[in-house]
Design a protein around this motif. Structure first.
Motif, mmCIF file in Angstrom:
data_model
loop_
_atom_site.group_PDB
_atom_site.id
_atom_site.type_symbol
_atom_site.label_atom_id
_atom_site.label_comp_id
_atom_site.label_asym_id
_atom_site.label_seq_id
_atom_site.Cartn_x
_atom_site.Cartn_y
_atom_site.Cartn_z
ATOM 1 N N LYS A 48 8.262 -31.157 32.362
ATOM 2 C CA LYS A 48 8.520 -32.494 31.852
ATOM 3 C C LYS A 48 8.181 -32.603 30.369
ATOM 4 O O LYS A 48 8.849 -33.334 29.616
ATOM 5 N N THR A 49 7.140 -31.894 29.921
ATOM 6 C CA THR A 49 6.778 -31.954 28.495
ATOM 7 C C THR A 49 7.859 -31.311 27.643
ATOM 8 O O THR A 49 8.217 -31.817 26.562
ATOM 9 N N LEU A 50 8.407 -30.164 28.116
ATOM 10 C CA LEU A 50 9.497 -29.506 27.397
ATOM 11 C C LEU A 50 10.684 -30.452 27.272
ATOM 12 O O LEU A 50 11.302 -30.563 26.202
ATOM 13 N N VAL A 51 11.018 -31.135 28.366
ATOM 14 C CA VAL A 51 12.134 -32.072 28.339
ATOM 15 C C VAL A 51 11.836 -33.239 27.396
ATOM 16 O O VAL A 51 12.692 -33.673 26.607
ATOM 17 N N SER A 52 10.611 -33.728 27.461
ATOM 18 C CA SER A 52 10.245 -34.877 26.611
ATOM 19 C C SER A 52 10.353 -34.519 25.134
ATOM 20 O O SER A 52 10.944 -35.268 24.331
ATOM 21 N N VAL A 53 9.797 -33.391 24.756
ATOM 22 C CA VAL A 53 9.783 -32.995 23.338
ATOM 23 C C VAL A 53 11.203 -32.778 22.838
ATOM 24 O O VAL A 53 11.603 -33.300 21.783
ATOM 25 N N ASN A 54 12.007 -31.978 23.568
ATOM 26 C CA ASN A 54 13.348 -31.663 23.084
ATOM 27 C C ASN A 54 14.282 -32.859 23.163
ATOM 28 O O ASN A 54 15.203 -32.995 22.361
ATOM 29 N N LEU A 55 14.029 -33.751 24.145
ATOM 30 C CA LEU A 55 14.838 -34.970 24.190
ATOM 31 C C LEU A 55 14.545 -35.852 22.976
ATOM 32 O O LEU A 55 15.468 -36.421 22.368
ATOM 33 N N ALA A 56 13.277 -35.935 22.621
ATOM 34 C CA ALA A 56 12.916 -36.735 21.436
ATOM 35 C C ALA A 56 13.497 -36.126 20.172
ATOM 36 O O ALA A 56 14.016 -36.834 19.296
ATOM 37 N N LEU A 57 13.426 -34.799 20.065
ATOM 38 C CA LEU A 57 13.980 -34.130 18.886
ATOM 39 C C LEU A 57 15.482 -34.291 18.817
ATOM 40 O O LEU A 57 16.067 -34.365 17.722
ATOM 41 N N THR A 58 16.162 -34.373 19.950
ATOM 42 C CA THR A 58 17.615 -34.491 19.953
ATOM 43 C C THR A 58 18.060 -35.927 19.684
ATOM 44 O O THR A 58 19.053 -36.167 18.975
ATOM 45 N N LEU A 59 17.319 -36.897 20.247
ATOM 46 C CA LEU A 59 17.695 -38.299 20.068
ATOM 47 C C LEU A 59 17.440 -38.799 18.643
ATOM 48 O O LEU A 59 18.203 -39.600 18.102
ATOM 49 N N ALA A 60 16.334 -38.312 18.067
ATOM 50 C CA ALA A 60 15.952 -38.830 16.728
ATOM 51 C C ALA A 60 16.896 -38.293 15.655
ATOM 52 O O ALA A 60 17.164 -37.086 15.605
ATOM 53 N N ASN A 61 17.392 -39.195 14.854
ATOM 54 C CA ASN A 61 18.241 -38.802 13.732
ATOM 55 C C ASN A 61 18.114 -39.849 12.630
ATOM 56 O O ASN A 61 17.347 -40.802 12.753
ATOM 57 N N LYS A 62 18.890 -39.696 11.590
ATOM 58 C CA LYS A 62 18.792 -40.604 10.440
ATOM 59 C C LYS A 62 19.194 -42.021 10.805
ATOM 60 O O LYS A 62 18.725 -42.984 10.213
ATOM 61 N N ASN A 63 20.089 -42.140 11.794
ATOM 62 C CA ASN A 63 20.560 -43.463 12.171
ATOM 63 C C ASN A 63 19.621 -44.165 13.150
ATOM 64 O O ASN A 63 19.770 -45.363 13.374
ATOM 65 N N GLY A 64 18.748 -43.436 13.749
ATOM 66 C CA GLY A 64 17.815 -44.059 14.681
ATOM 67 C C GLY A 64 16.639 -43.154 14.927
ATOM 68 O O GLY A 64 16.809 -42.017 15.376
ATOM 69 N N ARG A 65 15.448 -43.668 14.568
ATOM 70 C CA ARG A 65 14.274 -42.846 14.742
ATOM 71 C C ARG A 65 13.850 -42.838 16.209
ATOM 72 O O ARG A 65 14.146 -43.743 16.982
ATOM 73 N N GLY A 66 13.105 -41.806 16.556
ATOM 74 C CA GLY A 66 12.607 -41.682 17.901
ATOM 75 C C GLY A 66 11.105 -41.516 17.897
ATOM 76 O O GLY A 66 10.522 -40.923 16.983
#
Length: 779
Positions: A585-603
């Motif tokens: 779950k931690t691996l999913v949480s970290v990589n999901l946050a890294l994938t969702l966060a971008n210049k148009n929307g922070r995570g």
């Protein structure tokens, strides 16, 4: 709250899935088949072929006359009575006395072998050195003993036992061994090979072995046939044994027949002596009866007496008739009147003549009286003659009457005598018939015994086998073992069956989740993504401009999340959880946050597993920082102090779990956590919560109401099916909101199907080149 009713799924057999599981294990099947085929080849190469030898006997059926009291003497031991006797003969064929004679005649208690590198070859007929056991030291305790002829020099030889004891001896001279005395003989016409082995057996042990190996079958009892078979490695030895068995069986049967015939001969002789004495006594009794009763032929004499009585009775009636006539004539003759007298009455000729003369003279006188008187001299003379003839008639009548009376008396005496004889006939006949009956019976029995004695003598002189050998011993061309046509397909079958059985058991006991199909069988919850399995050497974080399979998987997850998350102006909160520790779950949480966060929307990534924090594993700066625990515990802590920007993605911030508290449940349920989410929702587009495992603790349930969507992580090959049921229960109890599954660590052959989504398409610039054997046995 998510309103999904989880219902029990109907189990359906997916043939493709089942077959794929086993096909994925094909290297093990190939290895097993090759192993079994190799083992079978070695077995066939070095095993000794066993051939079946067979012989057939035919028995004659005895024709018994059950109505005869001497039916046992009718056949004199030749043939069999019925099928039951044939079954008993089957036991005789395989009896120990016959087999012992076979062992002795063929010298089967001594075996010969030529030593080989791997196996020894047995010899039977062409034997360079033969041996014979003369005596045994202790026949009961001895079983077998093996010796090797190590050297032969002229007439001398050396034997070496298994105990490495050496015995030197000479051919044709008795040699004392540890079990008894033996004699060895040399056949100079055959070459002698070194390491020549001789095994001496106790005869009873060979008999026991023959009892087990010789099979007696009755193919058709009505046809009186018997099959005797033997399986052995040497066809000539098996045929010799079977021929000797049938020979000894016939010899034994001939011996039994002769013994029976001799006993029959003695029985017949004794009975003849008794019958002769009885017959002589009956004949003497008959002779004495005939002498006493003056009987030559009782029947003829009785018939003669009956005939005489009849004739005498007829004669008596005739004489009585004549006597009555004579009495009537006497009355007529006594009268003084001159009347004619009756004639032609069958009386005596003289009387008839006198009466005829008298009647003629009387007629003449009466005619004369018509012409003359009584004083006529002629009449007077005729009267005188008439008186004279009448006197003569009276005298003749008297004489004949006397004679008739005498005849009547004689006939009456004869009739009385004949009647006396006839009256004696029934009693004499009864006694006489009894004597003759005994005589006839004794004579018939005497003649019967004489006939059987001659037949028995002929039977003793004729050597007729008990059973006819229809087929002499022969050996079939195809060996009964090992059967190449059975072993090779059998090895192939076992090579496939054993790994199949092992995998079947393993698959049956395996309750782990491997692919999304395993989840679909137990739950109606959605599955957003399959995250591929990663090696330890691979990067576990999604990087910028990353086209790896991991990055593509999380891009798929982000795309699928758009269909799950609600439309809202504030931050979309996603909680990532699992059932137990170690599911990723931690691996999913970290990589999901890294994938969702971008210049148009922070995570924002919040490490909410304050009991066992794992976010620090992905931090390149392992320095101690304040985190969620400090915020929940201390109201004075400012949120800004907790936020750290990710070095991997500048658009992603992280709040770590902080110090591990003694009372995490109390901290998470004090209301400060909901306040934190509400505060951060206005600053971020996405908030990802890395929570604690649900099955271990209840921490996650305290903060589950803050989430817009729940990602339930299961690990392929690690998580068990029961965890899916646990997740279903949480959804049914409405403890989690908007739940979807994420399958982590999915291998390319997960569950036998394979991970074939090809997330990277052609973007991966390098491919691992593996050796063929690694590819073959990679699980």
């Amino acid at each position: 709250m998510q309103k999904i009713e989880i219902q029990a799924q109907e189990e359906r057999l997916d043939i493709r899935k089942v077959v794929s599981k086993y096909l994925y294990k094909w290297p093990w099947f190939i290895a097993s088949v090759l192993l079994f085929l190799a083992g079978t080849y070695v077995y066939l190469r070095y095993s000794v072929p066993q051939y079946q030898s067979k012989t057939t006997l035919k028995f004659d059926k005895k024709q018994n006359d059950l109505s005869s009291a001497l039916s046992d003497l009718d056949n004199l031991g030749i043939g069999l009575g019925n099928a039951d006797e044939l079954k008993s003969e089957a036991a005789v064929v395989n009896s120990r006395p016959i087999l012992m004679q076979v062992v002795q005649n063929l010298n089967l208690n001594v075996e010969y072998y030529n030593s080989g590198e791997i196996k020894d070859s047995q010899l039977f007929s062409n034997v360079p050195i033969t041996a014979k056991i003369i005596t045994y030291n202790n026949n009961k305790k001895f079983v077998s003993s093996q010796y090797t002829i190590t050297s032969v020099k002229g007439d001398e030889f050396t034997l070496t036992s298994q105990k490495k004891e050496s015995f030197k001896g000479k051919f044709n001279i008795p040699l004392q061994l540890d079990f008894g005395i033996v004699v060895l003989q040399r056949n100079h016409s055959l070459p002698f090979k070194p390491e020549y082995k001789i095994i001496f057996w106790n005869p009873i042990e060979k008999v026991k072995k023959l009892e087990k190996t010789i099979q007696v079958n009755l193919p058709d009892e009505k046809a009186m046939l018997m099959d005797i078979s033997l399986i052995g490695s040497l066809s000539e030895k098996s045929e010799a044994i079977l021929n000797e068995v049938t020979k000894q069986y016939n010899i034994d049967g001939q011996r039994d027949k002769n013994l029976q015939a001799e006993n029959t001969q003695k029985f017949i002789d004794k009975r003849l002596e008794v019958i002769t004495r009885d017959l002589s006594g009956v004949e003497n009794q008959k002779e004495d009866f005939q002498n006493r009763n003056r009987i030559v032929d009782l029947q003829a004499q009785a018939e003669l007496a009956l005939q005489n009585t009849s004739e005498n009775t007829k004669a008596l009636l005739l004489q009585q008739t004549q006597l009555d006539l004579l009495n009537s004539l006497t009355a007529e003759a006594s009268k003084n009147t001159n009347q004619l007298m009756p004639s032609n009455l069958g009386l005596s000729p003289s009387l008839e003549q006198s009466i005829s003369q008298y009647n003629q003279l009387l007629i003449t006188r009466n005619k004369t009286m018509k012409q003359a008187t009584n004083e006529n001299p002629a009449v007077i003379e005729m009267n005188k003659e008439i008186v004279s003839l009448k006197d003569i008639i009276r005298d003749n009548i008297h004489e004949q009457k006397t004679a008739v009376q005498a005849g009547i008396s004689q006939l009456q005496n004869q009739i009385t005598t004949s009647n006396s004889v006839i009256e004696k006939v029934p009693g004499q006949s009864k006694v006489y018939r009894g004597i003759e009956r005994q005589q006839t019976l004794k004579e018939q029995l005497f003649l019967f015994l004489l006939q059987k004695r001659e037949e028995n003598a002929i039977n003793l002189s004729v050597d007729v086998p008990k059973a006819k050998i229809v087929n002499p011993a022969f050996t079939e061309d195809i060996p009964v073992s090992p059967k190449r046509g059975v072993l090779l397909p059998g090895a192939l079958f076992l090579g496939l069956l054993i790994p199949f059985a092992i995998f079947y058991i393993l698959f049956g006991l395996d309750d782990k989740i491997y692919s999304r199909d395993d989840i679909k069988e137990r739950s109606k919850l959605g599955i957003l993504v399959d995250i591929p399995s990663l090696k330890d050497s691979e990067n576990h974080l999604v990087q910028k401009n990353d086209f790896s399979e991991l990055a593509e998987a999380f891009r798929v997850l982000v795309s699928n999340l758009k269909f799950v998350l609600p439309v809202k102006d504030s931050a979309k909160v996603i909680i990532v959880t699992s059932s137990v520790k170690g599911e990723g779950k931690t691996l999913v949480s970290v990589n999901l946050a890294l994938t969702l966060a971008n210049k148009n929307g922070r995570g924002l990534l919040i490490g909410s597993d304050i009991r066992n924090p794992q976010l620090q594993r992905y931090d390149s700066e392992p320095t101690r920082r304040k985190g969620l625990t400090e915020y929940l515990y201390d109201d004075s802590v400012n949120v800004e102090e907790l936020i750290h920007t990710s070095t991997t993605n500048p658009s992603c911030d992280v709040i770590y779990a902080g110090t591990i508290p003694p009372n995490p449940q109390e901290l998470l349920s004090n209301g400060r956590y909901q306040k934190l989410i509400a505060q951060m929702s206005s600053q971020y587009t996405y908030i990802i919560i890395d929570s604690a495992p649900l099955m271990l603790v209840s921490d996650t349930l305290s903060i589950a109401d803050t989430a817009d969507a729940t990602l339930y992580v299961v690990r392929s090959g690690e998580s068990r099916n029961i965890l899916i049921d646990f997740a279903n229960d949480l959804v049914n109890d409405k403890k989690l909101n908007n739940v979807s599954f994420v399958i982590n660590d999915v291998s390319k052959r997960a569950g036998g199907y394979g991970y074939n989504y090809s997330y990277g398409y052609g973007y991966s610039q390098t491919k691992d080149k593996k050796s063929w054997w690694k590819k073959m046995f990679k699980s």
